[in-house]
Design an enzyme around this catalytic site. Sequence first.
Site, short mmCIF file in Angstrom:
data_model
loop_
_atom_site.label_atom_id
_atom_site.label_comp_id
_atom_site.label_asym_id
_atom_site.label_seq_id
_atom_site.Cartn_x
_atom_site.Cartn_y
_atom_site.Cartn_z
N GLU A 157 0.84 -1.21 0.00
CA GLU A 157 0.00 0.00 0.00
C GLU A 157 0.87 1.26 0.00
OE1 GLU A 157 -3.34 -0.12 2.74
OE2 GLU A 157 -4.17 -1.84 1.68
N GLU B 191 -4.97 -8.75 -0.31
CA GLU B 191 -5.79 -8.39 0.85
C GLU B 191 -7.23 -8.27 0.39
OE1 GLU B 191 -4.53 -5.21 3.48
OE2 GLU B 191 -2.42 -5.74 3.17
O1 AHR Z 1 -5.41 -5.77 6.87
C1 AHR Z 1 -5.35 -4.58 7.59
C2 AHR Z 1 -4.68 -3.47 6.84
O2 AHR Z 1 -5.44 -3.13 5.72
C3 AHR Z 1 -3.32 -3.75 6.26
O3 AHR Z 1 -2.30 -3.59 7.18
C4 AHR Z 1 -3.20 -2.74 5.17
O4 AHR Z 1 -2.37 -3.17 4.12
C5 AHR Z 1 -4.63 -2.51 4.74
O5 AHR Z 1 -4.95 -1.17 4.68
#
Ligand code: AHR
Length: 490
Positions: free
Chosen positions: A173, A296
Amino acid sequence: MQKYLINPNQKLSKINKDIYGTFSEHLGRCIYEGVYVGEDSPIPNVKGMRKDVVSALKEMGIPVLRWPGGCFADEYHWKDGIGPKADRKKMINTHWGGVVEDNSFGTHEFFELCEQIGCEAYVNGNVGSGTVQEMSEWVEYMTFDGLSPMSELRKKNGREKPWKVKYFGVGNENWGCGGHMLPEFYADQYRRYETFVRDYNGNEHIYRIACGANAFDYNWTEVLMKKAASRINGLSLHYYTLPGDWGNKGKATEYTDDEYYTTIAKCYKMEELVRRHCEIISRYDPEKRVDLIVDEWGTWYDVEEGTNPGFLYQQSTLRDALVAGITLNIFNKHSDRIRMANIAQTVNVLQSVVLTDGEDMLLTPTYHIFKMYKSHAENTLLGSFLTTDYLEENKQTPVLTESASIDENGTIVSTISNASLTEGYEIKCQVADFEVKEVKAEIVSGNARDYNTFDNKEVVKTVEFTDFTLTKDGFVAKLPPCSVAKFIIK
Ligand code: AHR
Protein backbone atom coordinates in the site's frame (compact mmCIF):
# COMPACT_ATOMS: atom_id res chain seq x y z
CA MET A 1 -35.97 -23.66 -11.90
CA GLN A 2 -32.47 -22.30 -12.59
CA LYS A 3 -30.41 -23.88 -15.35
CA TYR A 4 -26.80 -24.72 -14.66
CA LEU A 5 -24.59 -25.87 -17.53
CA ILE A 6 -21.09 -27.23 -17.05
CA ASN A 7 -18.99 -27.86 -20.13
CA PRO A 8 -16.06 -30.26 -19.53
CA ASN A 9 -15.04 -29.77 -23.16
CA GLN A 10 -14.18 -26.18 -22.39
CA LYS A 11 -11.05 -26.44 -20.29
CA LEU A 12 -9.95 -22.96 -19.30
CA SER A 13 -7.21 -21.96 -16.86
CA LYS A 14 -5.52 -23.79 -14.02
CA ILE A 15 -6.84 -22.74 -10.61
CA ASN A 16 -3.62 -22.07 -8.73
CA LYS A 17 -3.82 -23.42 -5.17
CA ASP A 18 -2.36 -20.13 -3.91
CA ILE A 19 -5.70 -18.44 -4.60
CA TYR A 20 -6.69 -19.97 -1.25
CA GLY A 21 -3.93 -18.20 0.67
CA THR A 22 -4.18 -16.13 3.84
CA PHE A 23 -2.49 -13.08 5.32
CA SER A 24 -1.05 -12.68 8.82
CA GLU A 25 0.19 -9.34 10.10
CA HIS A 26 1.73 -8.08 13.32
CA LEU A 27 -1.65 -6.61 14.15
CA GLY A 28 -3.70 -7.10 17.30
CA ARG A 29 -3.85 -10.76 18.26
CA CYS A 30 -3.07 -12.28 14.90
CA ILE A 31 0.58 -13.26 15.35
CA TYR A 32 0.92 -12.86 19.13
CA GLU A 33 -1.68 -14.98 20.95
CA GLY A 34 -3.24 -16.07 17.64
CA VAL A 35 -0.45 -18.24 16.31
CA TYR A 36 2.55 -17.52 18.52
CA VAL A 37 2.44 -17.84 22.29
CA GLY A 38 6.11 -18.48 23.01
CA GLU A 39 7.73 -21.67 24.22
CA ASP A 40 7.07 -20.99 27.90
CA SER A 41 3.32 -20.58 27.44
CA PRO A 42 0.94 -22.96 29.24
CA ILE A 43 -0.95 -23.11 25.92
CA PRO A 44 0.24 -26.29 24.17
CA ASN A 45 2.78 -25.27 21.55
CA VAL A 46 5.63 -26.48 19.40
CA LYS A 47 8.52 -24.01 19.38
CA GLY A 48 6.07 -21.31 20.48
CA MET A 49 3.41 -22.01 17.79
CA ARG A 50 -0.03 -22.94 19.10
CA LYS A 51 -0.68 -26.60 18.40
CA ASP A 52 -4.46 -26.15 18.05
CA VAL A 53 -4.25 -23.26 15.56
CA VAL A 54 -1.48 -24.82 13.49
CA SER A 55 -3.39 -28.07 13.20
CA ALA A 56 -6.59 -26.23 12.17
CA LEU A 57 -4.71 -24.26 9.51
CA LYS A 58 -3.05 -27.41 8.26
CA GLU A 59 -6.39 -29.16 8.02
CA MET A 60 -7.82 -26.18 6.13
CA GLY A 61 -4.95 -26.59 3.68
CA ILE A 62 -3.46 -23.08 3.66
CA PRO A 63 -1.16 -23.09 0.61
CA VAL A 64 0.66 -19.81 1.28
CA LEU A 65 0.96 -17.30 4.11
CA ARG A 66 1.70 -13.60 3.69
CA TRP A 67 3.74 -11.85 6.44
CA PRO A 68 4.64 -9.47 8.22
CA GLY A 69 2.11 -6.94 6.85
CA GLY A 70 0.22 -4.98 5.69
CA CYS A 71 1.01 -1.52 6.92
CA PHE A 72 3.32 -3.11 9.48
CA ALA A 73 5.61 -4.32 6.68
CA ASP A 74 6.62 -0.78 5.75
CA GLU A 75 7.85 -0.01 9.25
CA TYR A 76 9.34 -3.43 9.93
CA HIS A 77 13.10 -3.70 10.20
CA TRP A 78 13.87 -7.37 9.94
CA LYS A 79 17.17 -7.27 11.83
CA ASP A 80 15.19 -6.33 14.96
CA GLY A 81 13.59 -9.77 14.80
CA ILE A 82 16.60 -12.11 14.68
CA GLY A 83 19.11 -13.38 17.22
CA PRO A 84 18.59 -14.12 20.94
CA LYS A 85 15.09 -13.01 21.93
CA ALA A 86 16.25 -11.17 25.03
CA ASP A 87 18.40 -8.90 22.85
CA ARG A 88 15.72 -8.11 20.29
CA LYS A 89 14.66 -4.50 20.05
CA LYS A 90 11.29 -3.45 21.33
CA MET A 91 9.33 -1.03 19.16
CA ILE A 92 5.93 0.59 19.03
CA ASN A 93 3.47 -0.80 16.54
CA THR A 94 2.39 2.65 15.42
CA HIS A 95 -0.21 1.47 12.93
CA TRP A 96 -1.97 -1.01 15.12
CA GLY A 97 -2.91 0.03 18.62
CA GLY A 98 0.39 1.65 19.65
CA VAL A 99 1.33 -1.49 21.56
CA VAL A 100 4.86 -2.71 22.20
CA GLU A 101 6.19 -5.12 19.61
CA ASP A 102 8.95 -7.15 21.21
CA ASN A 103 10.03 -8.79 17.97
CA SER A 104 9.93 -12.24 19.52
CA PHE A 105 8.30 -13.44 16.30
CA GLY A 106 10.70 -12.71 13.46
CA THR A 107 12.08 -14.30 10.33
CA HIS A 108 13.07 -17.65 11.89
CA GLU A 109 9.73 -17.96 13.64
CA PHE A 110 7.80 -17.16 10.45
CA PHE A 111 9.52 -19.93 8.52
CA GLU A 112 9.03 -22.30 11.45
CA LEU A 113 5.31 -21.51 11.30
CA CYS A 114 5.19 -22.13 7.54
CA GLU A 115 7.02 -25.42 8.03
CA GLN A 116 4.58 -26.52 10.72
CA ILE A 117 1.56 -25.59 8.59
CA GLY A 118 3.16 -27.01 5.45
CA CYS A 119 2.66 -23.86 3.38
CA GLU A 120 4.72 -21.59 1.17
CA ALA A 121 6.12 -18.25 2.33
CA TYR A 122 5.13 -14.84 0.99
CA VAL A 123 7.37 -12.23 2.62
CA ASN A 124 6.52 -8.56 2.24
CA GLY A 125 9.49 -6.16 2.20
CA ASN A 126 9.77 -2.59 3.46
CA VAL A 127 9.92 0.17 0.85
CA GLY A 128 8.16 2.89 2.84
CA SER A 129 10.72 3.32 5.64
CA GLY A 130 13.43 0.83 4.76
CA THR A 131 16.48 1.06 2.54
CA VAL A 132 17.40 -0.84 -0.59
CA GLN A 133 20.30 -2.34 1.33
CA GLU A 134 18.02 -3.53 4.11
CA MET A 135 15.68 -5.25 1.68
CA SER A 136 18.51 -6.72 -0.30
CA GLU A 137 20.20 -8.09 2.84
CA TRP A 138 16.95 -9.65 4.03
CA VAL A 139 16.65 -11.60 0.79
CA GLU A 140 20.32 -12.62 1.12
CA TYR A 141 19.76 -13.69 4.74
CA MET A 142 16.76 -15.81 3.86
CA THR A 143 17.84 -17.40 0.61
CA PHE A 144 21.61 -17.42 0.03
CA ASP A 145 23.34 -20.76 0.39
CA GLY A 146 26.98 -19.65 -0.14
CA LEU A 147 29.43 -17.61 1.88
CA SER A 148 28.28 -14.05 2.59
CA PRO A 149 27.82 -11.77 5.58
CA MET A 150 24.08 -12.40 5.73
CA SER A 151 24.23 -16.17 5.26
CA GLU A 152 26.87 -16.33 8.01
CA LEU A 153 24.61 -14.30 10.27
CA ARG A 154 21.72 -16.68 9.56
CA LYS A 155 23.93 -19.64 10.42
CA LYS A 156 25.10 -17.94 13.60
CA ASN A 157 21.43 -17.60 14.51
CA GLY A 158 20.90 -21.31 14.16
CA ARG A 159 19.74 -21.87 10.60
CA GLU A 160 22.24 -23.57 8.35
CA LYS A 161 20.25 -23.93 5.15
CA PRO A 162 18.42 -21.09 3.43
CA TRP A 163 14.64 -21.03 3.31
CA LYS A 164 12.48 -20.91 0.24
CA VAL A 165 10.82 -17.55 -0.34
CA LYS A 166 8.25 -18.25 -3.01
CA TYR A 167 6.83 -14.72 -3.18
CA PHE A 168 8.37 -11.39 -2.21
CA GLY A 169 6.35 -8.17 -1.98
CA VAL A 170 8.19 -4.95 -2.80
CA GLY A 171 6.30 -2.70 -0.39
CA ASN A 172 2.66 -2.63 0.69
CA GLU A 173 0.00 0.00 0.00
CA ASN A 174 2.68 2.49 -0.97
CA TRP A 175 -0.14 4.78 -2.11
CA GLY A 176 -1.18 4.98 1.58
CA CYS A 177 0.40 3.69 4.81
CA GLY A 178 3.46 2.57 2.84
CA GLY A 179 4.62 6.10 2.03
CA HIS A 180 1.76 8.02 0.34
CA MET A 181 3.57 7.80 -2.98
CA LEU A 182 2.23 8.70 -6.37
CA PRO A 183 2.16 5.83 -8.88
CA GLU A 184 4.96 7.30 -11.03
CA PHE A 185 7.23 7.65 -8.00
CA TYR A 186 6.42 4.16 -6.71
CA ALA A 187 7.00 2.64 -10.15
CA ASP A 188 10.54 4.04 -10.10
CA GLN A 189 11.06 2.92 -6.51
CA TYR A 190 9.80 -0.54 -7.42
CA ARG A 191 12.30 -0.79 -10.28
CA ARG A 192 15.11 0.25 -7.98
CA TYR A 193 14.28 -1.98 -4.98
CA GLU A 194 13.38 -4.98 -7.13
CA THR A 195 16.79 -4.86 -8.81
CA PHE A 196 18.38 -5.90 -5.51
CA VAL A 197 15.97 -8.74 -4.78
CA ARG A 198 18.48 -11.31 -6.02
CA ASP A 199 17.83 -14.85 -7.16
CA TYR A 200 20.69 -16.54 -5.36
CA ASN A 201 19.92 -20.17 -5.83
CA GLY A 202 20.24 -20.91 -9.51
CA ASN A 203 16.88 -21.72 -10.93
CA GLU A 204 14.89 -20.78 -7.82
CA HIS A 205 13.33 -17.54 -8.92
CA ILE A 206 11.81 -15.32 -6.26
CA TYR A 207 8.48 -14.16 -7.60
CA ARG A 208 8.31 -10.34 -7.25
CA ILE A 209 5.06 -8.63 -6.37
CA ALA A 210 4.62 -4.91 -6.96
CA CYS A 211 2.26 -2.95 -4.76
CA GLY A 212 -0.95 -2.60 -6.71
CA ALA A 213 -4.03 -0.49 -6.61
CA ASN A 214 -6.35 0.49 -3.85
CA ALA A 215 -9.66 -0.91 -5.11
CA PHE A 216 -10.95 1.29 -7.95
CA ASP A 217 -7.72 3.21 -8.61
CA TYR A 218 -7.29 2.03 -12.20
CA ASN A 219 -4.71 4.73 -12.91
CA TRP A 220 -2.31 3.05 -10.46
CA THR A 221 -2.45 -0.19 -12.46
CA GLU A 222 -2.07 1.71 -15.72
CA VAL A 223 1.05 3.56 -14.55
CA LEU A 224 2.67 0.49 -12.99
CA MET A 225 2.12 -1.56 -16.12
CA LYS A 226 3.37 1.23 -18.36
CA LYS A 227 6.53 1.93 -16.36
CA ALA A 228 7.52 -1.34 -14.72
CA ALA A 229 5.69 -4.31 -16.28
CA SER A 230 8.87 -5.91 -17.58
CA ARG A 231 10.18 -6.27 -14.00
CA ILE A 232 6.92 -7.33 -12.33
CA ASN A 233 5.77 -10.94 -11.84
CA GLY A 234 2.58 -10.08 -10.01
CA LEU A 235 0.74 -6.83 -9.42
CA SER A 236 -1.39 -6.71 -6.31
CA LEU A 237 -4.89 -5.42 -5.59
CA HIS A 238 -6.49 -4.65 -2.24
CA TYR A 239 -10.23 -4.50 -1.73
CA TYR A 240 -12.24 -4.70 1.49
CA THR A 241 -16.00 -5.18 1.83
CA LEU A 242 -17.57 -2.72 4.26
CA PRO A 243 -21.34 -2.63 4.65
CA GLY A 244 -21.08 1.08 5.56
CA ASP A 245 -18.22 3.53 5.12
CA TRP A 246 -14.85 3.98 6.83
CA GLY A 247 -16.40 6.19 9.55
CA ASN A 248 -19.19 3.74 10.33
CA LYS A 249 -18.43 0.36 8.89
CA GLY A 250 -21.30 -1.56 10.45
CA LYS A 251 -21.44 -4.34 13.00
CA ALA A 252 -20.21 -7.87 12.42
CA THR A 253 -23.09 -9.74 14.01
CA GLU A 254 -26.02 -7.34 14.15
CA TYR A 255 -27.26 -6.05 10.85
CA THR A 256 -30.46 -5.38 8.99
CA ASP A 257 -31.49 -7.26 5.88
CA ASP A 258 -30.60 -4.15 3.88
CA GLU A 259 -27.10 -4.12 5.36
CA TYR A 260 -26.77 -7.80 4.54
CA TYR A 261 -27.64 -7.22 0.89
CA THR A 262 -25.39 -4.15 0.70
CA THR A 263 -22.54 -6.32 1.96
CA ILE A 264 -23.22 -8.92 -0.72
CA ALA A 265 -23.44 -6.25 -3.44
CA LYS A 266 -20.20 -4.64 -2.30
CA CYS A 267 -18.47 -8.00 -2.11
CA TYR A 268 -19.55 -8.75 -5.67
CA LYS A 269 -17.83 -5.53 -6.79
CA MET A 270 -14.73 -7.71 -6.70
CA GLU A 271 -15.83 -9.13 -10.06
CA GLU A 272 -15.82 -5.71 -11.72
CA LEU A 273 -12.53 -4.78 -10.05
CA VAL A 274 -10.75 -7.92 -11.16
CA ARG A 275 -12.16 -7.69 -14.67
CA ARG A 276 -11.22 -4.04 -15.15
CA HIS A 277 -7.75 -4.28 -13.62
CA CYS A 278 -7.14 -7.37 -15.77
CA GLU A 279 -8.25 -5.49 -18.87
CA ILE A 280 -5.58 -2.87 -18.19
CA ILE A 281 -2.92 -5.49 -17.46
CA SER A 282 -3.87 -7.30 -20.69
CA ARG A 283 -3.35 -4.18 -22.79
CA TYR A 284 0.30 -4.14 -21.75
CA ASP A 285 0.71 -7.88 -21.34
CA PRO A 286 -1.47 -9.88 -23.72
CA GLU A 287 0.75 -12.95 -23.18
CA LYS A 288 -0.38 -13.11 -19.56
CA ARG A 289 3.08 -12.97 -18.02
CA VAL A 290 2.08 -10.57 -15.24
CA ASP A 291 -0.42 -12.00 -12.74
CA LEU A 292 -2.96 -10.26 -10.58
CA ILE A 293 -2.43 -10.95 -6.86
CA VAL A 294 -5.34 -10.05 -4.58
CA ASP A 295 -3.27 -10.10 -1.42
CA GLU A 296 -5.79 -8.39 0.85
CA TRP A 297 -9.53 -8.98 0.69
CA GLY A 298 -12.44 -9.67 3.00
CA THR A 299 -14.98 -7.98 5.25
CA TRP A 300 -14.09 -5.10 7.55
CA TYR A 301 -16.57 -4.20 10.30
CA ASP A 302 -16.50 -2.07 13.45
CA VAL A 303 -14.46 -3.88 16.11
CA GLU A 304 -16.24 -5.94 18.76
CA GLU A 305 -17.30 -3.82 21.71
CA GLY A 306 -14.71 -3.53 24.45
CA THR A 307 -11.78 -4.51 22.23
CA ASN A 308 -8.84 -2.32 21.22
CA PRO A 309 -9.94 -0.36 18.11
CA GLY A 310 -6.43 -0.80 16.70
CA PHE A 311 -6.69 -4.60 16.90
CA LEU A 312 -9.44 -5.02 14.28
CA TYR A 313 -11.04 -7.95 16.08
CA GLN A 314 -14.41 -8.90 14.62
CA GLN A 315 -16.78 -11.86 14.81
CA SER A 316 -17.83 -13.65 11.67
CA THR A 317 -21.32 -14.81 10.70
CA LEU A 318 -22.79 -16.81 7.86
CA ARG A 319 -22.79 -13.53 5.90
CA ASP A 320 -18.99 -13.82 5.88
CA ALA A 321 -19.26 -17.36 4.57
CA LEU A 322 -21.28 -15.98 1.66
CA VAL A 323 -18.67 -13.27 1.05
CA ALA A 324 -15.95 -15.92 1.02
CA GLY A 325 -17.89 -18.27 -1.27
CA ILE A 326 -18.81 -15.55 -3.75
CA THR A 327 -15.29 -14.09 -3.80
CA LEU A 328 -13.59 -17.45 -4.27
CA ASN A 329 -15.99 -18.25 -7.14
CA ILE A 330 -14.95 -14.94 -8.74
CA PHE A 331 -11.26 -15.75 -8.27
CA ASN A 332 -11.72 -19.22 -9.77
CA LYS A 333 -13.45 -17.70 -12.80
CA HIS A 334 -10.53 -15.30 -13.29
CA SER A 335 -7.80 -17.83 -12.63
CA ASP A 336 -6.31 -17.15 -16.05
CA ARG A 337 -4.82 -14.02 -14.47
CA ILE A 338 -5.18 -14.39 -10.69
CA ARG A 339 -2.37 -16.51 -9.35
CA MET A 340 -2.64 -15.83 -5.64
CA ALA A 341 -5.02 -14.24 -3.15
CA ASN A 342 -4.72 -13.80 0.61
CA ILE A 343 -7.74 -13.21 2.80
CA ALA A 344 -7.26 -10.63 5.55
CA GLN A 345 -6.48 -12.07 7.91
CA THR A 346 -5.74 -15.49 9.40
CA VAL A 347 -6.45 -15.33 13.16
CA ASN A 348 -8.31 -12.77 15.31
CA VAL A 349 -8.14 -9.94 12.76
CA LEU A 350 -10.85 -8.91 10.25
CA GLN A 351 -12.38 -11.84 8.32
CA SER A 352 -10.35 -14.47 10.14
CA VAL A 353 -10.61 -18.18 9.68
CA VAL A 354 -9.79 -18.85 13.34
CA LEU A 355 -10.58 -16.93 16.56
CA THR A 356 -8.86 -17.54 19.89
CA ASP A 357 -9.68 -16.70 23.48
CA GLY A 358 -6.84 -17.61 25.83
CA GLU A 359 -6.30 -21.31 25.29
CA ASP A 360 -9.64 -21.70 23.51
CA MET A 361 -10.09 -21.63 19.74
CA LEU A 362 -12.97 -21.70 17.25
CA LEU A 363 -13.34 -22.02 13.51
CA THR A 364 -15.29 -19.27 11.76
CA PRO A 365 -17.81 -19.79 8.93
CA THR A 366 -15.11 -18.52 6.55
CA TYR A 367 -12.85 -21.39 7.65
CA HIS A 368 -15.44 -23.90 6.50
CA ILE A 369 -15.72 -22.25 3.08
CA PHE A 370 -11.95 -22.34 2.53
CA LYS A 371 -11.86 -25.99 3.51
CA MET A 372 -14.75 -26.72 1.17
CA TYR A 373 -13.23 -24.84 -1.79
CA LYS A 374 -9.80 -26.36 -1.54
CA SER A 375 -11.06 -29.19 -3.78
CA HIS A 376 -10.75 -26.70 -6.67
CA ALA A 377 -7.04 -26.16 -6.00
CA GLU A 378 -4.80 -27.08 -8.96
CA ASN A 379 -7.86 -28.19 -10.97
CA THR A 380 -8.70 -26.84 -14.41
CA LEU A 381 -11.48 -24.28 -14.57
CA LEU A 382 -14.38 -25.37 -16.78
CA GLY A 383 -16.77 -23.31 -18.84
CA SER A 384 -20.02 -23.02 -16.86
CA PHE A 385 -23.13 -20.89 -16.68
CA LEU A 386 -25.92 -20.56 -14.11
CA THR A 387 -29.11 -18.57 -14.66
CA THR A 388 -29.93 -16.37 -11.67
CA ASP A 389 -32.05 -13.62 -10.20
CA TYR A 390 -30.32 -10.36 -9.32
CA LEU A 391 -30.35 -8.28 -6.16
CA GLU A 392 -30.99 -5.00 -7.95
CA GLU A 393 -33.14 -3.93 -10.88
CA ASN A 394 -30.08 -2.96 -12.90
CA LYS A 395 -28.80 -6.52 -12.50
CA GLN A 396 -25.46 -5.72 -10.89
CA THR A 397 -25.32 -8.49 -8.32
CA PRO A 398 -26.38 -12.07 -9.03
CA VAL A 399 -28.11 -13.88 -6.20
CA LEU A 400 -26.44 -17.13 -7.25
CA THR A 401 -22.79 -17.54 -8.17
CA GLU A 402 -20.87 -20.63 -9.18
CA SER A 403 -17.61 -22.01 -10.48
CA ALA A 404 -16.72 -25.47 -11.78
CA SER A 405 -13.43 -27.26 -12.25
CA ILE A 406 -12.13 -30.69 -13.17
CA ASP A 407 -9.25 -32.66 -11.69
CA GLU A 408 -6.82 -34.92 -13.51
CA ASN A 409 -9.02 -37.97 -12.88
CA GLY A 410 -12.01 -36.33 -14.52
CA THR A 411 -13.86 -35.58 -11.28
CA ILE A 412 -15.81 -32.32 -11.47
CA VAL A 413 -16.01 -29.92 -8.52
CA SER A 414 -18.71 -27.26 -8.46
CA THR A 415 -19.34 -24.65 -5.80
CA ILE A 416 -22.54 -22.62 -5.72
CA SER A 417 -23.59 -19.75 -3.45
CA ASN A 418 -27.14 -18.57 -2.79
CA ALA A 419 -27.17 -15.10 -1.20
CA SER A 420 -30.94 -14.81 -0.85
CA LEU A 421 -32.15 -14.49 2.74
CA THR A 422 -35.54 -15.95 1.89
CA GLU A 423 -35.51 -17.89 -1.37
CA GLY A 424 -34.37 -21.42 -1.90
CA TYR A 425 -33.53 -22.17 -5.54
CA GLU A 426 -34.09 -25.30 -7.53
CA ILE A 427 -31.06 -25.81 -9.76
CA LYS A 428 -30.98 -28.17 -12.68
CA CYS A 429 -27.36 -28.99 -13.44
CA GLN A 430 -26.42 -30.57 -16.77
CA VAL A 431 -22.88 -31.62 -17.58
CA ALA A 432 -22.24 -31.76 -21.31
CA ASP A 433 -21.09 -35.08 -22.79
CA PHE A 434 -20.78 -36.60 -19.34
CA GLU A 435 -22.48 -39.60 -17.87
CA VAL A 436 -23.00 -38.87 -14.22
CA LYS A 437 -22.54 -41.90 -11.99
CA GLU A 438 -22.26 -40.32 -8.59
CA VAL A 439 -22.72 -36.93 -6.92
CA LYS A 440 -21.68 -36.10 -3.36
CA ALA A 441 -22.39 -32.73 -1.83
CA GLU A 442 -21.80 -30.68 1.28
CA ILE A 443 -23.21 -27.37 2.47
CA VAL A 444 -22.78 -24.48 4.87
CA SER A 445 -26.17 -22.86 5.51
CA GLY A 446 -28.49 -21.47 8.16
CA ASN A 447 -29.56 -18.09 9.41
CA ALA A 448 -27.45 -15.24 8.01
CA ARG A 449 -26.75 -13.99 11.53
CA ASP A 450 -25.54 -17.35 12.85
CA TYR A 451 -22.02 -17.47 14.18
CA ASN A 452 -19.80 -19.68 16.28
CA THR A 453 -19.04 -18.69 19.85
CA PHE A 454 -16.63 -20.11 22.42
CA ASP A 455 -19.69 -21.61 24.14
CA ASN A 456 -21.13 -23.06 20.97
CA LYS A 457 -18.51 -23.65 18.32
CA GLU A 458 -20.62 -25.61 15.87
CA VAL A 459 -23.53 -23.31 15.10
CA VAL A 460 -22.11 -22.88 11.58
CA LYS A 461 -20.36 -25.90 10.11
CA THR A 462 -20.18 -27.98 6.97
CA VAL A 463 -22.65 -30.85 6.75
CA GLU A 464 -23.46 -33.41 4.09
CA PHE A 465 -26.07 -32.15 1.61
CA THR A 466 -28.58 -34.62 0.30
CA ASP A 467 -31.42 -32.49 -1.07
CA PHE A 468 -30.80 -33.38 -4.70
CA THR A 469 -31.68 -36.11 -7.18
CA LEU A 470 -29.42 -37.54 -9.84
CA THR A 471 -30.27 -37.24 -13.51
CA LYS A 472 -28.45 -38.99 -16.33
CA ASP A 473 -26.28 -35.95 -17.08
CA GLY A 474 -26.31 -34.10 -13.78
CA PHE A 475 -28.60 -33.43 -10.84
CA VAL A 476 -31.49 -31.31 -9.62
CA ALA A 477 -30.80 -29.68 -6.26
CA LYS A 478 -32.77 -27.45 -3.95
CA LEU A 479 -30.32 -24.92 -2.57
CA PRO A 480 -31.63 -23.33 0.66
CA PRO A 481 -31.44 -19.58 1.33
CA CYS A 482 -28.12 -18.19 2.55
CA SER A 483 -25.98 -21.14 1.63
CA VAL A 484 -22.76 -22.23 -0.01
CA ALA A 485 -22.60 -25.78 -1.37
CA LYS A 486 -20.09 -28.01 -3.11
CA PHE A 487 -20.93 -30.81 -5.51
CA ILE A 488 -18.40 -33.49 -6.42
CA ILE A 489 -19.54 -35.03 -9.69
CA LYS A 490 -18.17 -38.33 -10.98
O1 AHR B 1 -5.41 -5.77 6.87
C1 AHR B 1 -5.35 -4.58 7.59
C2 AHR B 1 -4.68 -3.47 6.84
O2 AHR B 1 -5.44 -3.13 5.72
C3 AHR B 1 -3.32 -3.75 6.26
O3 AHR B 1 -2.30 -3.59 7.18
C4 AHR B 1 -3.20 -2.74 5.17
O4 AHR B 1 -2.37 -3.17 4.12
C5 AHR B 1 -4.63 -2.51 4.74
O5 AHR B 1 -4.95 -1.17 4.68
